[in-house]
Design a protein around this motif. Structure first.
Motif, mmCIF file in Angstrom:
data_model
loop_
_atom_site.group_PDB
_atom_site.id
_atom_site.type_symbol
_atom_site.label_atom_id
_atom_site.label_comp_id
_atom_site.label_asym_id
_atom_site.label_seq_id
_atom_site.Cartn_x
_atom_site.Cartn_y
_atom_site.Cartn_z
ATOM 1 N N THR A 23 -18.176 1.591 -4.528
ATOM 2 C CA THR A 23 -16.742 1.317 -4.622
ATOM 3 C C THR A 23 -16.462 -0.174 -4.592
ATOM 4 O OG1 THR A 23 -16.229 3.451 -3.612
ATOM 5 C CG2 THR A 23 -14.494 1.772 -3.581
ATOM 6 N N GLU B 128 -16.476 -1.698 -7.905
ATOM 7 C CA GLU B 128 -15.518 -1.223 -8.905
ATOM 8 C C GLU B 128 -14.495 -2.296 -9.259
ATOM 9 O OE1 GLU B 128 -13.948 2.929 -8.714
ATOM 10 O OE2 GLU B 128 -14.961 2.888 -6.778
ATOM 11 N N ASN B 129 -14.055 -2.224 -10.507
ATOM 12 C CA ASN B 129 -13.012 -3.120 -10.988
ATOM 13 C C ASN B 129 -11.738 -2.908 -10.166
ATOM 14 O OD1 ASN B 129 -11.688 -4.977 -12.671
ATOM 15 N ND2 ASN B 129 -11.011 -3.359 -14.053
ATOM 16 N N TRP C 184 -6.575 -2.795 -3.150
ATOM 17 C CA TRP C 184 -6.795 -2.712 -4.590
ATOM 18 C C TRP C 184 -5.833 -3.627 -5.331
ATOM 19 C CZ3 TRP C 184 -10.750 0.098 -6.648
ATOM 20 C CH2 TRP C 184 -11.431 0.927 -5.749
ATOM 21 N N GLU D 255 -3.106 1.577 -10.440
ATOM 22 C CA GLU D 255 -3.827 2.162 -11.571
ATOM 23 C C GLU D 255 -5.335 2.045 -11.390
ATOM 24 O OE1 GLU D 255 0.225 1.634 -12.340
ATOM 25 O OE2 GLU D 255 -1.185 0.031 -11.867
ATOM 26 N N LEU D 256 -5.808 0.891 -10.910
ATOM 27 C CA LEU D 256 -7.244 0.720 -10.687
ATOM 28 C C LEU D 256 -7.719 1.605 -9.530
ATOM 29 C CD1 LEU D 256 -7.524 -3.102 -11.308
ATOM 30 C CD2 LEU D 256 -8.430 -1.273 -12.761
ATOM 31 N N TRP D 257 -6.885 1.794 -8.525
ATOM 32 C CA TRP D 257 -7.228 2.711 -7.437
ATOM 33 C C TRP D 257 -7.306 4.147 -7.963
ATOM 34 C CZ3 TRP D 257 -3.746 6.331 -4.987
ATOM 35 C CH2 TRP D 257 -4.331 7.030 -3.939
ATOM 36 N N GLN D 258 -6.392 4.513 -8.846
ATOM 37 C CA GLN D 258 -6.416 5.851 -9.431
ATOM 38 C C GLN D 258 -7.715 6.082 -10.214
ATOM 39 O OE1 GLN D 258 -4.365 8.633 -9.361
ATOM 40 N NE2 GLN D 258 -3.402 7.614 -7.632
ATOM 41 N N THR D 259 -8.185 5.053 -10.898
ATOM 42 C CA THR D 259 -9.467 5.154 -11.599
ATOM 43 C C THR D 259 -10.574 5.454 -10.594
ATOM 44 O OG1 THR D 259 -8.726 3.653 -13.335
ATOM 45 C CG2 THR D 259 -11.109 3.912 -13.074
ATOM 46 N N HIS D 260 -10.538 4.755 -9.460
ATOM 47 C CA HIS D 260 -11.510 5.006 -8.380
ATOM 48 C C HIS D 260 -11.428 6.453 -7.904
ATOM 49 C CE1 HIS D 260 -13.326 4.960 -4.391
ATOM 50 N NE2 HIS D 260 -12.156 5.237 -3.864
ATOM 51 N N ASN E 184 -10.746 9.032 -9.419
ATOM 52 C CA ASN E 184 -11.289 9.969 -10.405
ATOM 53 C C ASN E 184 -12.751 9.673 -10.758
ATOM 54 O OD1 ASN E 184 -8.900 11.605 -10.899
ATOM 55 N ND2 ASN E 184 -8.016 9.730 -11.712
ATOM 56 N N ALA E 185 -13.381 8.782 -10.005
ATOM 57 C CA ALA E 185 -14.759 8.372 -10.296
ATOM 58 C C ALA E 185 -15.761 9.469 -9.904
ATOM 59 C CB ALA E 185 -15.085 7.081 -9.552
#
Length: 96
Positions: A31, A34-35, A58, A62-67, A69-70
């Motif tokens: 994590t 992660e970007n 974060w 939006e970047l947290w949401q990507t995380h 769903n990782a």
């Protein structure tokens, strides 16, 4: 855009503390790489070893949401299925 802070509280079942801790610790290096991840720190309560808390920061929601769903988060969920007693998550914004 405002940074997003996350406070996640995880309560392991008493007989599953070691498993939950090991699985949570696996999330840290992945994590942090992660970007958008600015901070990802795991804590364990000094008086209640079943209580873990992540403090996260974060760049954007939006970047947290990507995380969220990782694949590594899905793997954690599968590995700890039935081992977590309670989980709460708060999205927060810094005000001072």
């Amino acid at each position: 855009m405002t940074k997003l802070a996350i406070v996640a509280n995880i309560y392991a079942k008493p007989d599953q503390i070691d498993l939950v801790r090991a699985e949570l610790e696996k999330l840290i290096p992945i994590t942090r790489a992660e970007n958008g991840c600015l901070q990802y720190d795991l804590h364990q309560d000094n008086d209640d070893p079943a209580h873990f808390m992540f403090f996260e920061s974060w760049e954007t929601r939006e970047l947290w949401q990507t995380h969220m769903n990782a694949p590594h988060l899905a793997a954690y969920m599968a590995a700890t299925d039935g081992a977590v007693e309670n989980f709460t998550l708060n999205e927060m914004s810094q005000i001072g």
